[in-house]
Design a protein around this motif. Structure first.
Motif, short mmCIF file in Angstrom:
data_model
loop_
_atom_site.label_atom_id
_atom_site.label_comp_id
_atom_site.label_asym_id
_atom_site.label_seq_id
_atom_site.Cartn_x
_atom_site.Cartn_y
_atom_site.Cartn_z
N TYR A 235 -5.04 10.79 -1.04
CA TYR A 235 -4.92 11.41 0.27
C TYR A 235 -3.93 10.55 1.06
O TYR A 235 -3.67 9.41 0.68
CB TYR A 235 -6.26 11.49 1.01
CG TYR A 235 -7.14 10.30 0.76
CD1 TYR A 235 -8.16 10.35 -0.18
CD2 TYR A 235 -6.91 9.10 1.43
CE1 TYR A 235 -8.96 9.24 -0.42
CE2 TYR A 235 -7.70 7.99 1.19
CZ TYR A 235 -8.73 8.07 0.26
OH TYR A 235 -9.51 6.97 0.00
N GLU B 85 6.96 7.28 7.73
CA GLU B 85 7.08 8.09 6.51
C GLU B 85 6.93 7.24 5.26
O GLU B 85 6.96 7.74 4.13
CB GLU B 85 8.45 8.79 6.48
CG GLU B 85 8.52 10.06 7.28
CD GLU B 85 7.49 11.11 6.89
OE1 GLU B 85 7.32 11.37 5.68
OE2 GLU B 85 6.85 11.66 7.80
N PHE C 237 0.84 -1.19 0.00
CA PHE C 237 0.00 0.00 0.00
C PHE C 237 0.87 1.24 0.00
O PHE C 237 1.83 1.35 0.77
CB PHE C 237 -0.95 -0.01 1.21
CG PHE C 237 -2.01 -1.05 1.07
CD1 PHE C 237 -2.95 -0.94 0.05
CD2 PHE C 237 -2.05 -2.14 1.91
CE1 PHE C 237 -3.93 -1.91 -0.11
CE2 PHE C 237 -3.03 -3.12 1.75
CZ PHE C 237 -3.97 -3.00 0.73
N1 SAM Z 1 5.28 9.88 3.37
C1 SAM Z 1 4.35 9.19 2.54
C2 SAM Z 1 3.91 10.06 1.39
O1 SAM Z 1 3.94 11.28 1.54
O2 SAM Z 1 3.47 9.52 0.36
C3 SAM Z 1 3.11 8.78 3.34
C4 SAM Z 1 3.35 7.65 4.27
S1 SAM Z 1 1.90 7.19 5.13
C5 SAM Z 1 1.94 8.26 6.51
C6 SAM Z 1 2.30 5.63 5.80
C7 SAM Z 1 1.76 4.46 5.03
O3 SAM Z 1 0.35 4.51 4.98
C8 SAM Z 1 2.18 4.31 3.59
O4 SAM Z 1 3.47 3.76 3.48
C9 SAM Z 1 1.11 3.41 3.03
O5 SAM Z 1 1.38 2.05 3.31
C10 SAM Z 1 -0.11 3.85 3.82
N2 SAM Z 1 -0.95 4.80 3.05
C11 SAM Z 1 -1.14 6.10 3.31
N3 SAM Z 1 -1.97 6.65 2.44
C12 SAM Z 1 -2.34 5.69 1.58
C13 SAM Z 1 -3.20 5.64 0.44
N4 SAM Z 1 -3.82 6.70 0.00
N5 SAM Z 1 -3.35 4.45 -0.17
C14 SAM Z 1 -2.71 3.34 0.25
N6 SAM Z 1 -1.89 3.33 1.32
C15 SAM Z 1 -1.70 4.48 1.98
#
Ligand code: SAM
Length: 240
Positions: free
Chosen positions: A151, A131, A102
């Motif tokens: 998002y 992150e 994901f």
């Molecule tokens: N720093 C990353 C970025 O700006 O793209 C975001 C990381 S997020 C806080 C942490 C994790 O949540 C990701 O590695 C992913 O596995 C999951 N995640 C967050 N948003 C997602 C989305 N829209 N679809 C799928 N997975 C998501």
């Protein structure tokens, strides 16, 4: 079909997967859901799954090694299957297993992808946190990166629940076939292009609802639905 979910928060799933359609599908043996705690695939006493990013920057990044170990364990399990003994690699690919990671930058999850996944034997899902995940997981381990929308969420656990839910509905025997045929996004491409890709509006009792505090106002069910004329109802549903 098996769903294997790799996460650092396996308990998150307990409540959702033990209710309603997903619960029944498991009880009837139509699906199996297994969560794997990524911390069980670590070597150090702190059970670390993340580290600082190379090159600097905010936050922490999930390490490739625990994820590699988790996936290897699941693949080994498959390989140990006697049917797969002769030619491990090709037999493994024939076993219809897919590993998804994901990520907000992945391919957008939609009904067509759900349909494709519903034909697999085993869907392994990697839930990121912090992150994000060391890029080598996307490059060398995952078959594809999947996003559930434009998002940013805190982790991949909600995306995993969404995928399990949408895919489970499409597994034969889970939902009545007639319900599936009429559902949104189940129509043919021509209809989709004509923007008729959604199910018709649904109503149930009461026939007339009088909203509290709205004197004189009433919310009625369209008359055609009460007519008993199935042809007219079908026509109305097509244009609504
Ligand atoms: N720093 C990353 C970025 O700006 O793209 C975001 C990381 S997020 C806080 C942490 C994790 O949540 C990701 O590695 C992913 O596995 C999951 N995640 C967050 N948003 C997602 C989305 N829209 N679809 C799928 N997975 C998501």
């Amino acid at each position: 079909m098996k769903f294997n979910i790799i996460t650092i928060f396996p308990e998150i799933f307990d409540s959702y997967f033990s209710e309603s359609i997903i619960k029944r599908a498991q009880k009837r043996g139509l699906i199996k859901i297994k969560t794997h705690n990524l911390r069980d695939c670590t070597n150090d006493k702190h059970k670390s799954v993340d580290d600082k990013p190379y090159g600097g920057g905010p936050g922490m990044v999930m390490m490739v090694e625990p994820i590699f170990k988790a996936i290897s364990a699941l693949k080994k399990f498959e390989i140990r299957n006697p049917k797969s003994e002769t030619n491990l690699k090709s037999k493994f690919s024939k076993s219809k297993t897919r590993v998804i990671l994901f990520s907000p930058k992945g391919k957008k999850f939609d009904q067509a992808m759900a349909k494709r996944f519903s034909k697999l034997d085993n869907l392994i899902m990697i839930c990121g946190r912090y992150e994000g995940v060391d890029e080598r997981v996307a490059k060398y381990i995952a078959d594809e990166e999947v996003s559930i929308g434009d998002y940013v969420l805190t982790g991949g656990e909600i995306p995993a629940m969404i995928v399990v839910d949408a895919v489970t509905r499409l597994i034969p025997g889970v939902i009545a076939k007639e319900s599936l045929n009429e559902e949104s996004f189940s129509f043919k491409k021509e209809k989709a292009l004509a923007n008729e890709n959604y199910e018709y509006p649904q109503y149930t009792r009461p026939e007339v609802f009088l909203p509290a505090g709205r004197h004189g106002g009433k919310w009625s069910v369209p008359k055609v639905l009460l007519s008993g004329d199935h042809k007219k109802i079908e026509e109305w549903r097509k244009i609504s």
